[in-house]
Scaffold this motif. Structure first.
Motif, mmCIF file in Angstrom:
data_model
loop_
_atom_site.group_PDB
_atom_site.id
_atom_site.type_symbol
_atom_site.label_atom_id
_atom_site.label_comp_id
_atom_site.label_asym_id
_atom_site.label_seq_id
_atom_site.Cartn_x
_atom_site.Cartn_y
_atom_site.Cartn_z
ATOM 1 N N GLY A 75 44.947 26.324 21.097
ATOM 2 C CA GLY A 75 46.324 26.713 21.374
ATOM 3 C C GLY A 75 46.999 27.154 20.078
ATOM 4 O O GLY A 75 46.515 26.850 18.987
ATOM 5 N N LYS A 76 48.119 27.873 20.228
ATOM 6 C CA LYS A 76 48.846 28.312 19.031
ATOM 7 C C LYS A 76 50.323 27.989 19.190
ATOM 8 O O LYS A 76 50.759 27.542 20.258
ATOM 9 C CB LYS A 76 48.687 29.824 18.851
ATOM 10 N N GLY A 77 51.078 28.286 18.142
ATOM 11 C CA GLY A 77 52.519 28.073 18.187
ATOM 12 C C GLY A 77 53.156 28.976 19.230
ATOM 13 O O GLY A 77 52.477 29.785 19.859
ATOM 14 N N SER A 78 54.463 28.820 19.399
ATOM 15 C CA SER A 78 55.220 29.596 20.400
ATOM 16 C C SER A 78 54.634 29.429 21.793
ATOM 17 O O SER A 78 54.592 30.369 22.581
ATOM 18 C CB SER A 78 55.250 31.098 20.062
ATOM 19 N N ARG A 79 54.138 28.234 22.055
ATOM 20 C CA ARG A 79 53.591 27.880 23.376
ATOM 21 C C ARG A 79 52.473 28.812 23.831
ATOM 22 O O ARG A 79 52.345 29.119 25.011
ATOM 23 C CB ARG A 79 54.705 27.894 24.445
ATOM 24 N N MET A 80 51.699 29.295 22.883
ATOM 25 C CA MET A 80 50.593 30.177 23.284
ATOM 26 C C MET A 80 49.365 29.334 23.574
ATOM 27 O O MET A 80 48.814 28.682 22.685
ATOM 28 C CB MET A 80 50.298 31.182 22.174
ATOM 29 N N ASP A 81 48.938 29.378 24.837
ATOM 30 C CA ASP A 81 47.746 28.626 25.226
ATOM 31 C C ASP A 81 46.488 29.365 24.794
ATOM 32 O O ASP A 81 46.472 30.593 24.748
ATOM 33 C CB ASP A 81 47.714 28.425 26.749
ATOM 34 N N GLY A 82 45.441 28.606 24.502
ATOM 35 C CA GLY A 82 44.167 29.218 24.133
ATOM 36 C C GLY A 82 43.509 29.853 25.352
ATOM 37 O O GLY A 82 43.817 29.508 26.488
ATOM 38 N N ALA A 83 42.600 30.765 25.100
ATOM 39 C CA ALA A 83 41.893 31.430 26.198
ATOM 40 C C ALA A 83 40.821 30.505 26.770
ATOM 41 O O ALA A 83 40.211 29.714 26.046
ATOM 42 C CB ALA A 83 41.252 32.718 25.700
#
Ligand SMILES: Nc1nc2c(ncn2[C@@H]2O[C@H](COP(=O)(O)OP(=O)(O)OP(=O)(O)O)[C@@H](O)[C@H]2O)c(=O)[nH]1
Ligand SMILES: [Mg+2]
Length: 436
Positions: A75-83
């Protein structure tokens, strides 16, 4: 009698790991510390076995042994979910039985085209720090790690039925041909009725793989039970394609090759009408021998007139074998297309994973040493970042919530005892756990 032989392969499967959750905080101008915004890790890809009509053997799994699905990304910042990781689909023939090596248990028995079995489950993605915010913990500076993907050795077992059968008079070279086409090593000799029981061989030609049977020689009257007759004609009933072998030299009884074709076909259709209608390839063997080329030219002309497939070959020198084997592969492929296929598309027959709510148990492994078992708690531990005090504290509360602490106390654990859960060991600290 239907002849079968067992094809077996042992392979190792690894599903993809889940991606880690992210611990991050919103960054905005003029806002010193925003709320948590770490995205979740993606789920790892599973390893899935699919039964497919166009695959007939396990030959592909004799060479390559390890298969791995892709992992989920972090996962990443800004609520970005991993693929999410991609599932890895491995095709197996219909009739493949899948067994877990460790337990010996049957995981799945894939009998219909399109049936699938999830044999190694991908790991869950770790949750990002947004999930751990509470009114009292506004800024959780931790996230879960990804769960490792399942990993296991399995044994594939297939009871083979032949796709094609080599038929013909004795000594025409049927056993010599199967020996050329496959790894089968039947007895070969210059007298009739050398072969007494059918042999099966797995043929790999170009993109095709199929199973060929070498059956005992037929003679006139076979359909009435002469020679080894009936039993083997019954076997041929089950094969999709007939490979009719003729001896271009005339063979031990100096038979005219073209006449011999009619004689064998008369036996086949006398046994069962539809055998005569079965896709058939004529194979003229022993092209390397004296006089054989002239005989072959005559057979070729005869076959061309009747629009019948004919291949001159030599089992001794290998001449003509490759194109014949490819042609057989193509006819087998077409024959399989007409096979019955399950109408239910993609039916998962079995999803391999033990139930999640498995009972929690505590085992005393030595005085002062305890191991906690339970899929759920083991997963909590493996997904915890042990280098982060905050996440360790969170784990302790979750374990207590899951009933680990009372279970340990019941089992007789006292402060300072060594506790193992999954891959992690720590000292029991009932008091301390309360404070977190
Ligand atoms: N020169 C030559 N000899 C061959 C060839 N193929 C087979 N032979 C010989 O022909 C004889 C019979 O071969 P087999 O393969 O045992 O024949 P078969 O059809 O299996 O015979 P049965 O099992 O008795 O029905 C053996 O001596 C082989 O070496 C070939 O392409 N060229
Ligand atoms: Mg033989």
């Amino acid at each position: 009698m239907v002849v079968m032989f067992v094809d077996e392969a042992r392979i190792h499967l690894t599903a993809g790991d889940g991606g880690a959750g992210c611990s991050s905080f919103r960054r905005e101008k003029h806002v010193p510390k925003g709320g948590p915004d770490g995205g979740d890790g993606g789920r790892g890809g599973a390893v899935v076995l699919v039964a497919e009509v166009q695959t007939s053997t396990l030959i592909d799994y004799q060479f390559k042994k390890h298969f791995k699905a892709t992992r989920g990304t972090h996962g990443k910042g800004s609520r970005m979910d991993g693929a999410v990781g991609e599932d890895l689909e491995l095709t197996v023939p219909l009739g493949t039985v899948i067994r877990d090596d460790e337990t010996g248990r049957i995981i799945a028995d894939l009998t219909h085209a399109g049936q699938k079995a999830v044999v190694a489950r991908g790991g869950h993605g770790g949750r990002g720090n947004t999930h751990f915010a509470t009114p009292t913990r506004r800024a959780p500076a931790f996230a879960e790690l990804g769960e490792p993907g399942e990993e296991r050795w399995i044994t594939l077992e297939l009871k083979l039925l032949a796709d094609a059968a080599l038929v013909g008079f004795p000594s025409v070279g049927k056993s010599s041909l199967i020996a050329r086409m496959s790894a089968a090593r039947p007895k070969i000799a210059d007298y009739p009725f050398t072969t007494l029981v059918p042999n099966l061989g797995v043929v790999k030609a170009g993109e095709y793989d199929y199973v060929v049977a070498d059956v005992p020689g037929l003679i006139e009257g076979a359909s009435e039970g002469l020679g080894l007759g009936h039993a083997f004609l019954r076997h041929i009933e089950r094969t999709a394609v007939i490979l009719h072998v003729i001896d271009l030299t005339g063979g031990y009884d100096e038979r005219d090759p073209i006449e011999s074709i009619g004689a064998i076909e008369a036996e086949l259709s006398a046994h069962a009408e539809d055998l005569a209608a079965r896709p058939t390839i004529l194979i003229g063997n022993k092209i390397d021998m004296e006089g054989a080329r002239e005989a072959s030219a005559a057979v070729a002309a005869w076959a061309a007139e009747r629009e019948r497939a004919y291949f001159p070959v030599s089992a001794a020198t290998g001449e003509g074998m490759e194109s014949m084997m490819l042609a057989v592969g193509e006819v087998v492929r077409k024959a399989r297309l007409t096979m019955e296929v399950s109408t239910a598309p993609y039916q998962a027959v079995y999803v391999y994973s033990p139930p999640e709510d498995e009972d929690l148990s505590v085992e005393m492994t030595a005085p002062g040493e305890f191991t906690v078992h339970g899929k759920h708690v083991e997963r909590m531990v493996v997904m915890t970042d042990m280098n982060n005090d905050e996440s360790v504290g969170f784990l302790q509360r979750r374990l207590r919530h899951a009933g680990v602490e009372p279970a340990l106390l019941r089992a007789g654990a006292v402060d300072g005892d060594s506790i193992t859960i999954g891959t992690v060991s720590f000292d029991f600290d009932a008091e301390g756990a309360d404070e977190v």
